[in-house]
Enzyme design. Sequence first.
Site, PDB file in Angstrom:
ATOM      1  N   GLU A 149     -21.777  48.212  67.158  1.00 15.41           N
ATOM      2  CA  GLU A 149     -21.311  48.709  68.463  1.00 15.41           C
ATOM      3  C   GLU A 149     -22.455  49.413  69.194  1.00 15.41           C
ATOM      4  O   GLU A 149     -23.386  49.931  68.569  1.00 15.41           O
ATOM      5  CB  GLU A 149     -20.151  49.697  68.226  1.00 15.41           C
ATOM      6  CG  GLU A 149     -19.589  50.304  69.502  1.00 15.41           C
ATOM      7  CD  GLU A 149     -18.247  51.000  69.304  1.00 15.41           C
ATOM      8  OE1 GLU A 149     -17.850  51.237  68.143  1.00 15.41           O
ATOM      9  OE2 GLU A 149     -17.595  51.302  70.323  1.00 15.41           O
TER      10      GLU A 149
ATOM     11  N   ASN B 161      -9.674  45.843  72.175  1.00 17.88           N
ATOM     12  CA  ASN B 161      -9.939  46.605  70.954  1.00 17.88           C
ATOM     13  C   ASN B 161      -9.046  47.841  70.933  1.00 17.88           C
ATOM     14  O   ASN B 161      -8.966  48.563  71.931  1.00 17.88           O
ATOM     15  CB  ASN B 161     -11.409  47.062  70.928  1.00 17.88           C
ATOM     16  CG  ASN B 161     -11.685  48.048  69.805  1.00 17.88           C
ATOM     17  OD1 ASN B 161     -11.816  47.651  68.650  1.00 17.88           O
ATOM     18  ND2 ASN B 161     -11.766  49.337  70.125  1.00 17.88           N
ATOM     19  N   GLU B 162      -8.374  48.058  69.840  1.00 20.81           N
ATOM     20  CA  GLU B 162      -7.549  49.274  69.679  1.00 20.81           C
ATOM     21  C   GLU B 162      -6.792  49.576  70.972  1.00 20.81           C
ATOM     22  O   GLU B 162      -6.896  50.686  71.523  1.00 20.81           O
ATOM     23  CB  GLU B 162      -8.393  50.466  69.230  1.00 20.81           C
ATOM     24  CG  GLU B 162      -8.978  50.271  67.846  1.00 20.81           C
ATOM     25  CD  GLU B 162      -9.550  51.526  67.200  1.00 20.81           C
ATOM     26  OE1 GLU B 162      -9.622  52.571  67.848  1.00 20.81           O
ATOM     27  OE2 GLU B 162      -9.925  51.428  66.013  1.00 20.81           O
TER      28      GLU B 162
ATOM     29  N   TYR C   3      -9.828  53.165  58.482  1.00 21.82           N
ATOM     30  CA  TYR C   3     -10.977  53.903  57.947  1.00 21.82           C
ATOM     31  C   TYR C   3     -10.551  54.778  56.776  1.00 21.82           C
ATOM     32  O   TYR C   3      -9.467  55.373  56.806  1.00 21.82           O
ATOM     33  CB  TYR C   3     -11.588  54.792  59.043  1.00 21.82           C
ATOM     34  CG  TYR C   3     -12.376  53.994  60.061  1.00 21.82           C
ATOM     35  CD1 TYR C   3     -13.700  53.653  59.823  1.00 21.82           C
ATOM     36  CD2 TYR C   3     -11.789  53.557  61.240  1.00 21.82           C
ATOM     37  CE1 TYR C   3     -14.426  52.908  60.750  1.00 21.82           C
ATOM     38  CE2 TYR C   3     -12.508  52.810  62.173  1.00 21.82           C
ATOM     39  CZ  TYR C   3     -13.831  52.494  61.912  1.00 21.82           C
ATOM     40  OH  TYR C   3     -14.555  51.758  62.822  1.00 21.82           O
TER      41      TYR C   3
ATOM     42  N   GLU D 283     -12.342  46.487  61.450  1.00 25.35           N
ATOM     43  CA  GLU D 283     -13.146  47.695  61.234  1.00 25.35           C
ATOM     44  C   GLU D 283     -12.625  48.371  59.987  1.00 25.35           C
ATOM     45  O   GLU D 283     -11.422  48.654  59.889  1.00 25.35           O
ATOM     46  CB  GLU D 283     -13.016  48.672  62.425  1.00 25.35           C
ATOM     47  CG  GLU D 283     -13.625  48.141  63.706  1.00 25.35           C
ATOM     48  CD  GLU D 283     -13.547  49.143  64.859  1.00 25.35           C
ATOM     49  OE1 GLU D 283     -13.420  50.358  64.608  1.00 25.35           O
ATOM     50  OE2 GLU D 283     -13.609  48.686  66.017  1.00 25.35           O
TER      51      GLU D 283
ATOM     52  N   GLN E 123     -20.200  50.792  60.305  1.00 27.78           N
ATOM     53  CA  GLN E 123     -20.829  49.776  61.109  1.00 27.78           C
ATOM     54  C   GLN E 123     -22.143  49.383  60.447  1.00 27.78           C
ATOM     55  O   GLN E 123     -22.624  50.096  59.575  1.00 27.78           O
ATOM     56  CB  GLN E 123     -21.071  50.298  62.512  1.00 27.78           C
ATOM     57  CG  GLN E 123     -19.787  50.636  63.269  1.00 27.78           C
ATOM     58  CD  GLN E 123     -20.007  50.876  64.757  1.00 27.78           C
ATOM     59  OE1 GLN E 123     -21.068  50.659  65.314  1.00 27.78           O
ATOM     60  NE2 GLN E 123     -18.953  51.378  65.429  1.00 27.78           N
TER      61      GLN E 123
END
Length: 511
Positions: A26, A173-174, A240, A314, A363
Site C-alpha cells: 500500500e 476496500n473495507e 489482523y 489482508e 504488508q
Amino acid sequence: MANRLTIDRTREKAQISRHIYGHFAEHLGRCVYEGIWVGEDSPIPNTRGIRNDVVAALRAIKVPLVRWPGGCFADEYHWMDGIGHRENRKEMINTHWGNLVENNHFGTHEFFDFCEQVGCEPYVAGNLGSGTLQEMSEWVEYMNFDGKSPMTQMRAANGREEPWRLRYFGIGNENWGCGGKMRAEYYADEYMRYATYCRDYPNAKLYRIAAGPRKDNYHWTKVLMENAGMYMDGLALHYYTRLEDTSMVTKLPDGNARYARNPNVKSYSATQFERKEWDIVMRESWFTEELMTRHSAIMDAYDPDKKVALIVDEWGTWFAVEPGTNPGFLYQQNTLRDALVAGMHLNIFNNHADRVRMANIAQMINVLQAIVLTDGEKMVLTPTYHVFDMFKVHQDAMLLDHNLLSDGFEVDGKTIPQVNASVSRNAEGKIHITLCNVNPENGAEVECFLDGIGAGSNLTGTVLTSDRMNAHNDFDRPEDIKPAAFTGYRTENGKLTVEMPSKSVVLLTIG
Ligand code: AHR
C-alpha cells in the site's frame, strides 16, 4: 500424548493456489516509497526506479501476486493522477496514513513494471469509496483494452502500446469502514453497479473481487453472497492478529455493524514481550481457522460448487510501531513470534484450499508484518520472509488428505492445538510437510503415519527457530535468525517421528 499426523497419499483434496502466498503493498509509510520505488536517480541500485535488492529477494521466494495501491488508500486514490510525466503528476495528501504529500511517482505503469520485474501477477484495488464509476471503468479500459479508444491512446502516449491484461481487480476496500462505512446491503448494490461497468475486454477477462467482511462479520458474508455472489469471483476477508481488538463494534438491529477506533487500547511492542503476550498472539492467530470454517460454511450455502473464492486480502500481525517512528507509518519489527503466526496462517490456508484461493500478507515491505525491512540502501529479511521461503514448495501443489491429533496449548481457558500442519505433493511427486510448534517452552514429538515411509526414504528437513521468543533480524545483525538444516527425525516402516524444538517451524521433504 504424542502428536499424530496421519497422511493419506492416495487422496488429493484440492490444489493449493500459489496465490495463497500473495502480498499486499500500500501507499503507506515506507512500503512503496523506499521499499519498492527509489526513483531512477537514486544511488540505490535500481531498474527504472525500482530497487534491485528487493526485487531479487521477492523473486527468490517466488512471490506470486501483489495487491496494490491499498488498503484504505485505494478508496482515495485517483489513478489518473499517477500517469504521464512524473514531474507533472498531481500531488495529493495521503489522509489515511500520516497526511503526507503523495507525489504519485509510483502509478499504474510503475506498478506493472514492478510486477514484471518480480515475475508476479498484479492485483489492483479500485476506488469505490470516493471515486466515480466512470473513473473505475476507464482504469480497466486503460489497463486492458486492446483497441483504439481515448484510454488506450492515452496509454500509448504514456509509453505503453500493449494492454497489460490485468486479471485480478478489487471493487473497493473495507467498504464497511475506511471505504465508506456502508451497510452490507448498500455495498452489495454498489458492488454490482461498479462491477458491471468494469468490462471484460477481448483476451482480458477480469476476476472481480468484492470487498469482504471484517473478521467475524458473518452478516456481511451472508448478504454479499445472497445478493451479489453470482457476480463475483472472490470475496475478500480482512483479519489482523493483535493482542487487543482496537475497534469498538456496535451491532445494529439489522445485523450490520459499525466500527470505531478505541482510543483507550494499549499498543503492544513487536519485540519486547513476555510469555503471556506470546500465548495471546498464538490464540488470536489460530482464530483464523474458525474464520475460514465459518465464512466458508456461509459461502457453501449460496455457492455449493465453490465458484467464489474466499480471499484473505489482508492478514498478519499488528503491533505498536517501533519507538521513534511515525505512528502513521505502521513500521514494526518482526520476530520468531511473527514467523509462527505466518506458518500457522499458511497451514490454515493450505488446509482450506478448496475455498481459500488467495491470501495477501500485510504488508510486503516496512509495514506491519513485513517480509522485508529497509533502511536507506540497507535491506534485511525478516523471520516471516524465511517462512514464505520454506513454504513456497506448497505453491500449486496438491493438498493431501491428512488428520492431525495434537496436544493442546491452553491460553486463558481456551485450548488451541500445540502443533499445526499441512501436507502437499508437488508435480514431481515430492511430499512436503510443514509443521509449527507454537509452544515457546516445550518441544513436540510428532508421529507421522504415511504409507511406504521407511529407512530407505529420501528425507530432508529445514527448521526456523531460536532460543529466544523475540529473535529478530536487524540492520546490524541481519542473520540473527534464519533457516537451518534439520535432522531431528527418524523413520521406521510406515512411521516418521519428528522431534520439533519449542517455538519452531519445520519443513520436511519426502522423495
Ligand atoms: O494494512 C493497513 C490497513 O489495514 C489497510 O489500509 C486497511 O485496508 C486495513 O484496515
